[in-house]
Design an enzyme around this catalytic site. Sequence first.
Site: not given
Length: 337
Positions: A106-107, A109-110, A199, A287, A330, A332
């Site tokens: 799943f990708a 949004g950003r 990610d 989870e 990450k 950011y």
Amino acid sequence: MCCFVFFFTGFKSMYFRELEVVGAGDWFTEEQMTEQMTEQPMDPKRRRVDALNVSRMDASLNYSARTDMGTQTPWKAPIMWEGMFDGEVYDKAHREANSSVALTVFAIGRYLEAYLKAFMISAEKHFMIGLPVTYYIFTDTPEKVPDFKLGPERSVKVLYTARHSRWQDISMMRMKTISRIIESEISYRFPYVYCMDVDSVFEGRFGSEALGESVALLHTYYYKYSKEAFSYDRNPKSKAYMETGDYYYHAAVFGGTWRNVKALVDSCYDGIIEDKKNNVEALWHDESHLNKYFWLHKPSKVLSPEYYWDAIVLKSRPEIKIARMIWAKKRYDVLRM
């Protein structure tokens, strides 16, 4: 060989199937939840595929190769560590059996801009090399998915899915989306399914030795801890509630045959929806529900933390001989734009 990726350009093209039916939002109405739980009828004319029985290959595992870490669960499932297996034994058997794998990611949004490219490029170098693989990319912006250079018998399918306002809901509601694509397509084409977080970056072989009936992953942060330290959901009001368990598993990576993966995601989704009806949310969302499922339905194979290692925070440890996939740094700079 490159595959063609069709793009979403302001309308829902015939090449995209909308899998999410609930809108963005923190909580869902009774009507929306009922609609989500409605299954499509099975097509009796289509034949579903079956997976290879991997017990013969697993019998070749060298459980004594690693004396520093446990290599078998109390119910005799292997815990896959470097040095225990001969990858060619698994590869040869799966090639002869014409095994193939669907990988869902799943990708949203950003996350698409921040992580998808590195995930895909590294997967083509290390994930199930030598076997046919189709990547199912779920995104709310299909038009932004670039073309990827793929190897033989590798393909990409991009599907539109709605974006929720909370990342927790994106994570939890993927369970129903995965179930629906298994029901409508994957079960007719692929004996095995893997579900992974975008990610992530592959760093080494993530091969056919990781295929099995039901596959769970030991969490990087908990594999050396006692059960008392595991971060299970302790709220008796939640369907994910656990007093104790065997291990603590990471929801970033799970897989198995399509039948077992569908059973897992359906169970997790049912628990999530029941919690939402009762105005409850599990501690670690999907989870927590995944851990509850694997406590009740033991996985047939467990992956060591080598298969998803946090090399940023934990860096290196002597028992981690190879980091097959790592947590991505990450971004950011992109995520907070």
